[in-house]
Structures are given as structure tokens and as C-alpha cells.
Motif scaffolding. Structure first.
Motif: not given
Length: 839
Positions: A256-282
Motif C-alpha cells: 500500500l505504501l508503494r502505491h501511495a508513493v508511486g514508486r518502489d521503496l528503498t531499503e531505508d524506506e522499507s525498514n522505516w515502513a516496517g517500524d511504522l507497521w509495528f507501531e500502527s498495527e497495520g
């Protein structure tokens, strides 16, 4: 387009200067802008149940039983094309600006298929998920899948601040063509029972018995309910399937984040998104907002020559971001805290108009004004584009046909200082809505669509209202005064009631009695239409009292008519004074004194038995001489309350008991004489009807101003009456000339005077066999100065000491009145047929 200064040729007036066209009450509510005279008050006639209601914003709405000719025909159902138009109007408007690509519905296929399957079987389902879980997006998708399941199609409703009764009426209008007609409860139930549709109801706010009432009234409908976990659950017997909506898994969140940004995520952005997923419960909303943060970061990295899709990137304040494009440094990712509460950071990178819109939304309790109002509120002609910015960032979400701040955003913005000037923003919004709702070009339907924002402004300002100078009006009172009639005309009656209550509170705080009377009158009309007769009576009586203090005749008449209708429906009579149009000439509008012996003055005075010797006190005027409005000629017993009937019965019973007691006391005397032979048939001629005594005998002695005679103990005669000699029986000549008895003086040249008629020589008369008094002779009463001693026949003054009375009532006169059947009546005496004749 300025409604105050339009071009006359453009709107069909061609500068002819003629007065604007008068519109019939049932005609279209939209008027021409080019009016050369002040706009007339917009009145609307509609049918509510079996009432004909005329919404009058000037003097107050008028209500009456609906004539048969005005009753609408049975409403017909909308056609398929008309239903499509209604469904389109129920969706939120598309924000201006570049079109936003819709995000895909990810990881919801199982829930989607289950919901469609249950609805196809006619089952009702409740979809429960936290705010920001994508519940609304899933409901829209399921509604599209069920378009052909029911004969009446799919009906979209929103339960935000709506009761079960409101939703039943919304469902009725979504299927039926019934302009200016609001059915009563029974008629409404008959109509909605025949509706067969899939009802998609989002933002449900009630459960339990209220939800059972909604479902029982619509047995042919299948409901798809969307609610948060804090909403009360349905009752056990409701038969509603429960479907929970969990958060997205990690893979779906990154997708969903990739569709919202309109491009593929970098490694740093993927790790950052993983932390956000844990905090927001998806929660999907967090990743929509995170995608907006990454898009803003990309624009910052592009340098100062980058222009965002709205053309407002140059308005970003440098002090609200840690990145300076001129430095050429890499833009860091937002921290986890900023990603968890992204509203302040997202807002800081938006245009000034978007930030101002957020401040108005915070001041209005999360309600975002319609995009058409933003230019006037913000002061920027292009401020309507701000809604598109906010929607793209995930700061607002759809709520029915409107937009609200997304879940969690109001609290985040308040912490960032966006509520510092909330009162000023709410006041500015209220002033704008006051002008807008009162303009004749604005239809009630458009006002009802903006009801949430209008009511939010009232909710903020009404408790803050203070007393205003004479001739001025508070902003809250003005807004309620213009918005309430539009809500009533648009059949949005829950908003009508809320506006009236807020206006009544604001008028009370401002000390505006006239507006208080108006709001209480309207609340009474609303309660009468809703069948709440007790509340209608209380509100209308309050309004009539206030308008009576203001001498508002037209408003008082309208209130009395409505109150009479309440009395007719409830079966309880009302004790009403004459209306403003029924005033009694020369009547004294003052509170009357308490009547004697508790008998109401509106009733004819009750006479005691003739053989009791009881003299009736005439200190209270009879119905033949009205002194208050309630004694209007020809009025009779009209308008009397039940409590007056009870008091009259008690008074009659008291008089009967007193008569019995006095009769027994009189017949048990040892002396053969009876007290009744000394009671006259006429009152004293010493007082007239025009001297302030109303034809009553004046009390003698030192009674002061109390009107009650003071007892004077003396030696009573043998028959219980006061006398001045051994023989209490007065005598007179047959010619009717006065004698020298107790109440007269001797005339020395009286040729008919006989020495044998001396009071001291005449024995008392003997009673007849029937027990009735048999006086042998009568004498006339001669006018004697009050309070002066009366001489006897021998010229000796009468003892003037107080006397006691043998009557059971202390207030009865103790001086006997003597009989004279042949004496001519004086100007102050009553005629034989006068109701004030003494028994």
C-alpha cells in the motif's frame, strides 16, 4: 458571483426597477439574485403527518390541521435514473485539482466475498473496525458488488450524529418522491416496510434497542453496517452477523505504501515502513499518510525548481522543515514519532490556504467546511483547492457527502497549536454562515447539506454568548435564527431542534427576550409535530409568557393557536386568558383578590338557604359586572380550568354546611321569635353601585381597611338580634313612612303616627303554624350617617358598643337589615331581579 451586486441584465431584470416577483409558498425556494428591494421572508408550507406547517421565520411557524385539499397523495417510488441521482448526491464531492488515483483494496478479498454472500441471502451484517482501518473503502466496494441484488437497489446512508428515526426518514426520502412531506410515525412505518433494498450504513453510532427498532421497521431490507468497536453491540435477538476488520499484514502494508508513493521503496524506506507497521498495527490510514510524507520528501529533494502538483510548494515556510534545498544535503526520513502522528509535519508543508482550512476544521470540531465556502472563509479566491491537498495527504476522510478530519488528526493539530484561535475562527465561520443561510438564493437542501458545520459553529459560540447592548444581536442568535427555518424547510428536523436549542440558550445568555420567545415557540411546534405533547405545551406556554411581556400580539396569537391544538390533541383543556385580538375594553389587567370562602369569582355567587339568616358578603363583584378579562360578556364559564371547578364545588359544599348549621341553631332558640324576620330583601340604600362599594353594605365600626366588621358585644334581644330597648320589634305605619325604630328617627309632624306604636309598647310577634316569620308590619330604612348613634323613639341614643353575631361565618355582617317591601328603590339599591339581592 456577488448576490448583493449582480448584473440586472444577466438575471432577467433588464434594469426595469420593478419589484421582485412574489412566490407562492409551495413554489421553488430559489429566488433571483437581482432583487431591487429587500428580500421577503422565505416562508414554506409543508405537510407533517396530519398537520399543515407554515415555516415563518419572522413571527414563528404556524401549524393547523391539514385540510383535505392539501393532503399529498401517496408518495411514489423513484425511478432507476432518479435513484442513481440520489446515490450520486450521497457521495462526497470530488476535490478540485488534479485527479487522485484511487488506492487498491489490498488484503480484503475474504471479507469482501463474505459480506456479499451474506447480503445476497438477505442477512444483515455489521462490519466492525477501528477508525482508519479502511472500513469505508470496503463498504463502497461491497455496495458496487450488490447493485443488482434488491428491487430498490443500494441505498447509501451515513449514521454520523443520526438517530434511528433520522435514518428511517433518510431511507424514506432515498426511495420515495415526497417533496415537502414528512410522514408521521405510523405512515413512515407503512412506507419503509415496503422498501426492498441493500442499505449501506456507515458510521453507525447506536446499537441495542435503537438498532432493533431500525431493523424491525424495515423487514425487507438487508443492512450493511459499519461501526467502530466502541459502538454498542446489537441485541442478542437482532440476527446480525458480525464481521471484524483487522489491520493489514506487513507485506500488504508495504505494498500500500508503494502505491501511495508511486514508486518502489528503498531499503531505508522499507525498514522505516516496517517500524511504522509495528507501531500502527497495520492501519491503512497510517500508510496513506506515510506515503504523503515520502512524496513531500521527494519534492524537497528535487530542489528549489520543483513545483508540486498543486502549484503551492513555494508557500512552504522554511522554519517548519529541517531541510534547506540550497544546501544540497540529503533529506532525512521522518522520525518514527513524526510518522505515528504525521498531521503537524504534513500540514507544515502545505499551502497557507490549506493550513487555514485546518484551523477552521479544528475550531468546528473536525467538520471541514464545503469547498465552496473556503474562499470566503480563508480570504483566498483559490482556497477551494486546499481540500484536494488535504485529501491527498490523508488528513481528511469522507463522511457521507462531506469531509471530516481523519481519525487522530484533530488531537495532533491541537497539540501543534492549531486551536489557539478557535473561538475567533468559529465566530468568523458563524458570521459567514449567517449571511449564507439567510440569503434567498440558497435552498434549504443546500443548508441541510452543510448542517454539521453550521451546528458545530453554534455549539462553540452558544455557551460563550454574553449580554449585548440593546438593539444588537449576538452572532450565535443570528445564526440560529437564519439556519433553523432552513433546516425545518429542508425536513432535517434533528438539525432544526439542535439549532433551536442552541439559539434559545444563546438568547438567554444575551438577555434577548424576543428571540427567546421565538425559539421556545419553534421548539413547541417541533415537539407538536413529533407527537411530544407535554414538551410542546411547556415550550408554547413559555413562549406565550415571554411574548405577552413584550406585547407581541401576532406572536402571542400564533402561540395560542398552537397551544389550543395541543389541548385538542391531548384532551386536556387549557385555562387561557383572552388573546391579543380578544381584549376586553376598559378591563383592568391585574391579579384579582382571593374570593370569599374560596369560591372562584368566575362563578355566580352561591346563595345560602333563605331560613338561615346568613347575609352574603358582597365584597366580590358578580359576573354581571366584569372587572377582569376573564369576565368578558358572553364568556360565561369559557376557558375555566379544572381547579376552578373543584374550588366551586368546595365552596358550594361549605355554604350548604354553614346553612344547615345556622338553621339548626336558629330553630333551637328558646324564644319563639326567629332571626330571619329581621332580614331585609334589599341591601342598604346608603351605598350605591358607583361609590366603589359595588352595592355592598359598608362595615360599621373600627374595622379599618380590612373590609370585615368588628364584633361588638352587647345585650342581644330575646330573639337573638340587637335592640335598643326591651322590645326589639320595629313598627311602621301602613303608609310606609319611617318610624322611630332602631334604624329611623321620629318625625314630629307625622299625622299617622300612633302613640300605641311605640317600640317599647309593642309585643314581639308570634310565629305562624308553619314556622315561617309573620311580621305584622314593616318599616322603611332611612339613610343614617355611618358610625353615628341611631336615636330611639324616645330620643335616647343607641348604645354603639360592638355586637356579636350568631352566624357561623365571621365575615358576615352582624347588623340586621330590615324589610321594606313597599318602599321605593333608591338609585343605589338593587332591583328585585338583581343577582346581588340579599337573601
Amino acid at each position: 458571483m456577488d448576490p448583493n451586486n449582480p448584473g440586472p441584465e444577466e438575471y432577467g431584470h433588464e434594469g426595469d426597477g420593478r419589484a421582485p416577483r412574489q412566490r407562492p409558498p409551495r413554489e421553488s425556494l430559489t429566488s433571483d439574485f437581482g432583487q431591487h428591494a429587500p428580500a421577503l421572508a422565505r416562508t414554506v408550507q409543508l405537510v407533517s403527518g396530519d398537520f399543515l406547517l407554515t415555516v415563518n421565520p419572522v413571527d414563528g411557524s404556524e401549524i393547523e390541521p391539514c385540510p383535505p385539499a392539501e393532503r399529498p397523495a401517496r408518495p411514489a417510488k423513484l425511478t432507476e435514473a432518479e435513484r442513481a441521482e440520489v446515490e450520486r448526491a450521497a457521495r462526497p464531492s470530488v476535490p478540485p485539482g488534479p485527479a487522485q488515483l484511487p488506492l487498491p483494496l489490498l488484503a480484503r478479498q475474504d471479507e469482501r466475498e463474505k459480506l456479499v454472500r451474506l447480503l445476497a441471502r438477505g442477512r444483515s451484517v455489521r462490519l466492525t473496525g477501528p477508525a482508519g482501518s479502511g472500513r469505508t473503502r470496503l463498504l463502497d466496494t461491497v455496495a458496487e458488488d450488490c447493485a443488482d441484488l434488491a428491487p430498490d437497489g443500494v441505498v447509501r446512508l451515513n449514521g454520523h450524529r443520526r438517530s434511528a428515526d433520522d435514518l428511517l426518514h433518510d431511507l424514506f426520502y432515498a426511495v420515495h418522491d415526497a417533496p415537502l412531506h414528512r410522514p408521521d410515525r405510523d405512515e413512515l412505518t407503512d412506507h419503509v416496510r415496503e422498501i426492498g433494498a441493500v442499505v449501506v450504513l456507515d458510521d453507525l453510532e447506536f446499537g441495542g434497542a435503537a438498532l432493533d427498532e431500525l431493523l424491525d421497521a424495515t423487514p425487507e431490507c438487508a443492512f450493511l453496517l459499519g461501526a467502530t468497536p466502541d459502538v454498542p453491540e446489537p441485541s442478542a435477538g437482532a440476527g446480525i452477523e458480525e464481521v471484524a476488520l483487522p489491520g493489514l499484514d506487513r507485506a500488504a502494508s508495504l505494498d500500500l505504501l508503494r502505491h501511495a508513493v508511486g514508486r518502489d521503496l528503498t531499503e531505508d524506506e522499507s525498514n522505516w515502513a516496517g517500524d511504522l507497521w509495528f507501531e500502527s498495527e497495520g492501519l491503512p490510514l497510517r500508510f496513506v499518510q506515510a506515503g504523503a510524507l515520502l512524496r513531500q520528501r521527494d519534492r524537497l529533494r528535487a530542489g528549489t525548481d520543483a513545483v508540486d502538483e498543486f502549484g503551492v510548494f513555494e508557500d512552504v515556510r522554511p522554519d517548519e522543515t529541517s531541510y534547506d534545498p540550497a544546501d544540497g544535503d540529503e533529506v532525512p526520513l521522518p522520525s518514527l514519532g513524526e510518522a505515528a502522528a504525521p498531521a503537524p509535519l504534513l500540514a507544515s508543508r502545505l499551502s497557507a490556504s490549506a493550513r487555514a482550512t485546518l484551523r477552521f476544521a479544528v475550531a468546528l470540531g473536525g467538520e471541514v467546511p464545503h469547498q465552496a465556502h473556503l474562499p470566503a472563509l480563508v480570504g483566498d479566491t483559490h482556497a477551494d483547492a486546499a481540500l484536494g491537498e488535504l485529501a491527498a495527504c490523508g488528513l481528511v476522510s469522507a463522511a457521507g457527502a462531506r469531509y471530516r478530519l481523519a481519525a487522530g488528526v484533530p488531537a495532533q493539530l491541537e497539540a501543534a497549536g492549531y486551536a489557539d484561535e478557535a473561538e475567533d475562527r468559529a465566530r468568523a465561520a458563524a458570521q459567514h454562515y449567517t449571511w449564507w443561510t439567510g440569503h434567498p438564493s440558497v435552498t434549504p437542501e443546500r443548508v441541510c447539506a452543510e448542517a454539521d458545520a453550521v451546528l458545530a459553529a453554534l455549539a462553540v459560540l452558544s455557551p460563550l454568548t454574553t449580554a449585548v447592548a440593546e438593539g444588537e444581536q449576538s452572532t450565535a442568535v443570528q445564526l440560529a435564527r437564519t439556519a433553523a427555518p432552513a433546516f425545518a424547510s429542508g425536513l432535517h428536523w434533528s438539525a432544526w431542534e439542535k439549532a433551536l436549542r442552541a439559539g434559545a440558550e444563546a438568547a438567554r445568555l444575551a438577555g434577548d427576550v424576543a428571540e427567546q420567545a421565538y425559539f421556545h415557540h419553534e421548539l413547541g411546534i417541533h415537539a407538536l409535530c413529533a407527537g411530544q405533547l407535554d414538551r410542546a405545551r411547556a415550550e408554547l406556554e413559555a413562549s406565550i409568557g415571554l411574548r405577552g411581556a413584550l406585547a407581541d400580539k401576532r406572536g402571542t396569537v400564533a402561540g395560542r393557536r398552537a397551544l389550543a391544538l395541543v389541548a385538542d390533541r391531548s384532551g386536556t383543556p387549557l385555562a387561557l386568558m383572552p388573546t391579543a385580538g380578544e381584549e376586553v375594553p376598559e378591563a383592568r389587567y391585574e391579579e384579582s383578590a382571593s374570593p370569599p370562602r374560596g369560591v372562584p369569582t368566575a362563578f355566580p355567587e352561591l346563595q345560602p338557604p333563605s331560613d338561615t339568616g346568613l347575609v352574603v358578603n358582597r365584597a366580590v363583584p358578580s359576573p354581571s359586572r366584569p372587572s377582569t378579562p376573564s369576565a368578558k360578556p358572553g364568556g360565561g364559564l369559557k376557558g375555566l380550568a379544572k381547579r376552578n371547578l373543584v374550588a366551586a364545588g368546595a365552596g358550594a359544599l361549605l355554604v350548604a354546611v354553614l346553612g344547615t348549621v345556622v338553621t339548626l341553631g336558629a330553630t333551637s332558640e328558646n324564644d319563639a321569635g326567629t332571626p330571619s324576620e329581621n332580614v331585609g330583601v334589599n341591601p342598604s340604600a346608603s351605598q350605591g353601585v358607583d361609590d366603589g362599594s359595588l352595592g355592598a353594605d359598608p362595615a360599621t365600626g373600627d374595622e379599618g381597611d380590612t373590609g370585615e366588621a368588628t364584633s361588638r358585644p352587647t345585650d342581644p334581644g330575646p330573639d337573638g338580634t340587637v335592640g335598643t330597648s326591651d322590645d326589639p320589634t320595629p313598627t311602621a305605619s301602613s303608609s310606609g313612612e319611617p318610624s322611630d325604630g332602631p334604624s329611623g328617627t321620629k318625625k314630629p309632624d307625622d299625622p299617622s303616627r300612633s302613640p300605641s306604636k311605640s317600640p317599647s309598647k309593642t309585643p314581639p310577634p308570634e310565629p305562624s303554624d308553619s314556622g315561617s316569620p309573620t311580621p305584622t308590619e314593616t318599616e322603611t330604612e332611612e339613610e343614617t350617617p355611618t358610625g353615628s348613634p341611631t336615636p330611639t323613639g324616645s330620643g335616647t341614643p343607641t348604645d354603639t358598643t360592638p355586637t356579636t353575631t350568631n352566624s357561623a361565618s365571621d365575615s358576615a355582617p352582624s347588623t340586621p337589615v330590615e324589610t321594606n317591601a313597599s318602599a321605593p328603590q333608591s338609585s343605589g339599591a338593587n332591583t328585585p331581579g338583581d343577582p346581588e339581592r340579599v337573601i
